[in-house]
Design an enzyme around this catalytic site. Structure first.
Site, PDB file in Angstrom:
ATOM      1  N   PHE A 146       0.750  -1.528  -0.004  1.00  0.00           N
ATOM      2  CA  PHE A 146       0.003  -0.027   0.196  1.00  0.00           C
ATOM      3  C   PHE A 146       1.016   1.192   0.053  1.00  0.00           C
ATOM      4  O   PHE A 146       1.760   1.642   0.850  1.00  0.00           O
ATOM      5  CB  PHE A 146      -0.942  -0.090   1.309  1.00  0.00           C
ATOM      6  CG  PHE A 146      -1.894   1.326   1.261  1.00  0.00           C
ATOM      7  CD1 PHE A 146      -2.862   1.378   0.640  1.00  0.00           C
ATOM      8  CD2 PHE A 146      -1.460   2.380   2.012  1.00  0.00           C
ATOM      9  CE1 PHE A 146      -3.813   2.464   0.257  1.00  0.00           C
ATOM     10  CE2 PHE A 146      -2.402   3.513   1.845  1.00  0.00           C
ATOM     11  CZ  PHE A 146      -3.567   3.594   1.178  1.00  0.00           C
ATOM     12  N   ASP A 231       9.334   2.559   1.974  1.00  0.00           N
ATOM     13  CA  ASP A 231       7.967   3.399   2.579  1.00  0.00           C
ATOM     14  C   ASP A 231       7.762   3.287   3.978  1.00  0.00           C
ATOM     15  O   ASP A 231       7.421   1.911   4.426  1.00  0.00           O
ATOM     16  CB  ASP A 231       6.755   2.876   1.770  1.00  0.00           C
ATOM     17  CG  ASP A 231       5.406   3.649   2.172  1.00  0.00           C
ATOM     18  OD1 ASP A 231       5.539   4.278   3.378  1.00  0.00           O
ATOM     19  OD2 ASP A 231       4.682   3.714   1.244  1.00  0.00           O
ATOM     20  N   LYS A 260       2.722   9.960   8.697  1.00  0.00           N
ATOM     21  CA  LYS A 260       2.051   9.517   9.871  1.00  0.00           C
ATOM     22  C   LYS A 260       2.264  10.045  11.485  1.00  0.00           C
ATOM     23  O   LYS A 260       2.029  10.970  11.642  1.00  0.00           O
ATOM     24  CB  LYS A 260       1.637   7.892   9.903  1.00  0.00           C
ATOM     25  CG  LYS A 260       0.817   7.673   8.845  1.00  0.00           C
ATOM     26  CD  LYS A 260       0.157   6.166   8.901  1.00  0.00           C
ATOM     27  CE  LYS A 260      -1.047   6.045   7.811  1.00  0.00           C
ATOM     28  NZ  LYS A 260      -0.571   5.274   6.522  1.00  0.00           N
TER      29      LYS A 260
HETATM   30  C1  PLP Z   1      -0.918   5.607   5.256  1.00  0.00           C
HETATM   31  C2  PLP Z   1       0.237   5.170   4.099  1.00  0.00           C
HETATM   32  C3  PLP Z   1       0.321   5.820   2.916  1.00  0.00           C
HETATM   33  C4  PLP Z   1      -0.567   6.860   2.537  1.00  0.00           C
HETATM   34  O1  PLP Z   1      -0.347   7.946   3.355  1.00  0.00           O
HETATM   35  P1  PLP Z   1      -1.440   9.092   3.597  1.00  0.00           P
HETATM   36  O2  PLP Z   1      -1.036  10.065   4.368  1.00  0.00           O
HETATM   37  O3  PLP Z   1      -2.862   8.696   3.866  1.00  0.00           O
HETATM   38  O4  PLP Z   1      -1.476   9.660   2.093  1.00  0.00           O
HETATM   39  C5  PLP Z   1       1.334   5.463   2.202  1.00  0.00           C
HETATM   40  N1  PLP Z   1       2.273   4.383   2.558  1.00  0.00           N
HETATM   41  C6  PLP Z   1       1.895   3.711   3.555  1.00  0.00           C
HETATM   42  C7  PLP Z   1       2.776   2.410   3.859  1.00  0.00           C
HETATM   43  C8  PLP Z   1       0.957   3.932   4.585  1.00  0.00           C
HETATM   44  O5  PLP Z   1       0.634   3.142   5.568  1.00  0.00           O
END
Ligand code: PLP
Length: 406
Positions: A146, A231, A260
């Site tokens: 994701f 990521d 986050k």
């Molecule tokens: C939440 C998340 C995203 C997206 O972040 P947003 O702030 O919702 O755009 C991207 N990569 C990972 C691994 C995530 O958990």
């Protein structure tokens, strides 16, 4: 403290009438938070182990964070990146301290951070192809990954529920099997510019990369001149007990996406780019109006201050292992409902034997908020300063929910 019932009814009605229906929200309206607790509009308290999906790293309304944001809001909030501001420089310095020699770009969300990584991959590909565009642009990602909802990240997210309705996608993404190095190696060709993985897949169901796999990806990238993009939007900023989740593997990526937990509730995203690729973004190549405002950076600095001053990495490491052991007992005691409990630190997934929605509801009724993830996984994401008592309470509530359906 609690809004009158007329306000409660109004909130539900306002959502019903005016908020876009892209979320199937439960009938819970939250109005206040302190530490690991939140209260709904009827005055019920919950242990919030969603932390706003790994965002509220310090819990709700930590006094140091609140004071820093209040102070900065009264000083200077936003000037755009036409100008320097002291706190952006300072937050970049602090992140370089964690990640290693390199440079930082600030944005406002995880999705934006991932887009910046993918644009970096394109620039690297152009350099690799001797300056020619469109020859080297492919990115190898992982199945069940994701990487957010924007077009680049969505195209790197091979999940039907994310991509459906939005094709054609950005071209050039191919996917290997997580922890199967050969499946990634098989996808490398002359058009490949980068590899992107979450160090621990979050929304895909708490699926960690093994240290050997991460080291293998590093070697593969070195061998073929690819960028290794990690990521860490969800698993980073202390969630697993190390600042970055990849640290135990002993690798250094070429770039890292963060968001986050970095703002502790204030929207902020960032990428760190190692020295090898840090010169790829030249003036005009990328930008943002809001990214790295003084207010956002004050929030980010407050998060790092508290993580360091209150030794929260140690807290997560020290309390995470016994907590996980208790949670694993639940899997052993209720095999009809729990297939596996996995994760590290305060980034835990319960793979259930069926749909998660009834479990999320049952846990909330018991006073514990948990977040769903793919693959029938219920995520527990306590704030990094959760106490032994709060962790024990989560086990108790989960056990009661499982026992009630046994
Ligand atoms: C939440 C998340 C995203 C997206 O972040 P947003 O702030 O919702 O755009 C991207 N990569 C990972 C691994 C995530 O958990």
């Amino acid at each position: 403290m609690n809004p009158p019932s007329v306000v409660r009814t109004a909130t539900a009605e306002l959502y019903d009438a005016h908020v876009l229906k892209n979320y199937a929200r439960p009938a819970l309206t939250l109005v206040r938070g302190r530490g690991a607790q939140v209260w709904d509009d009827a005055g019920n308290a919950y242990l919030d182990f969603t932390s706003g999906i790994a965002v509220s790293a310090l819990g709700h309304c930590h006094p140091h964070w609140v004071a820093a944001v209040q102070r900065q809001a009264a000083e200077l909030i936003h000037v755009s990146n036409l100008f320097r501001t002291p706190l952006q420089g300072e937050l970049a310095r602090r992140l370089v301290g964690y990640a290693g020699p390199g440079r930082v770009f600030f944005c406002n969300s995880g999705g934006e951070a991932d887009e910046a990584l993918l644009k970096l991959a394109r620039l690297h590909g152009v350099r690799k192809a001797g300056g020619e565009e469109g020859k080297c642009f492919k990115v190898i990602g992982a199945k069940k990954a994701f990487h957010g909802r924007m077009f680049g990240g969505m195209s790197a997210t091979p999940q039907e529920k994310v991509q459906k309705g939005f094709r054609p996608l950005v071209p050039g993404f191919v996917f290997g099997e997580l922890n199967n190095l050969q499946s990634f190696a098989d996808l490398v060709d002359d058009a490949t510019a980068a590899i992107i993985v979450e160090s621990i897949q979050g929304d895909g169901g708490i699926n960690p990369c093994t240290p050997e796999f991460l080291r293998g990806l590093r070697a593969l990238c070195d061998q073929h001149n690819l960028l290794l993009l990690l990521d860490e939007v969800q698993c980073g900023i202390g969630r697993t007990g190390t600042f970055y989740a990849f640290e135990p593997a002993g690798v250094r990526p070429d770039a890292i996406a963060m968001a986050k937990g970095l703002g502790g509730g204030f929207p902020i995203g960032a990428i760190w780019v190692g020295e090898r690729a840090a010169d790829l973004f030249t003036p005009g190549a990328h930008g943002t109006t809001f990214g790295g405002t003084p207010l956002a950076c004050a929030a980010g600095l407050a998060v790092l201050d508290v993580i360091e001053n209150e030794r929260l990495l140690e807290n997560v490491t020290r309390l995470g292992a016994p907590w996980l052991a208790e949670l694993k007992k639940l899997a052993a005691d209720f095999p009809a409902h729990v297939r596996e409990v996995r994760g590290r630190g305060f980034h835990i997934g319960f793979e259930m034997t069926g749909e998660t929605t009834p479990w999320i509801t049952a846990l909330a009724e018991g006073g514990l908020l948990a977040a769903p993830a793919g693959g029938n996984v219920v995520r527990l994401l306590p704030p990094l300063n959760a106490t032994p008592g709060e962790l024990a309470k989560s086990v108790e509530i989960f056990r009661a929910a499982l026992a009630a359906k046994a």
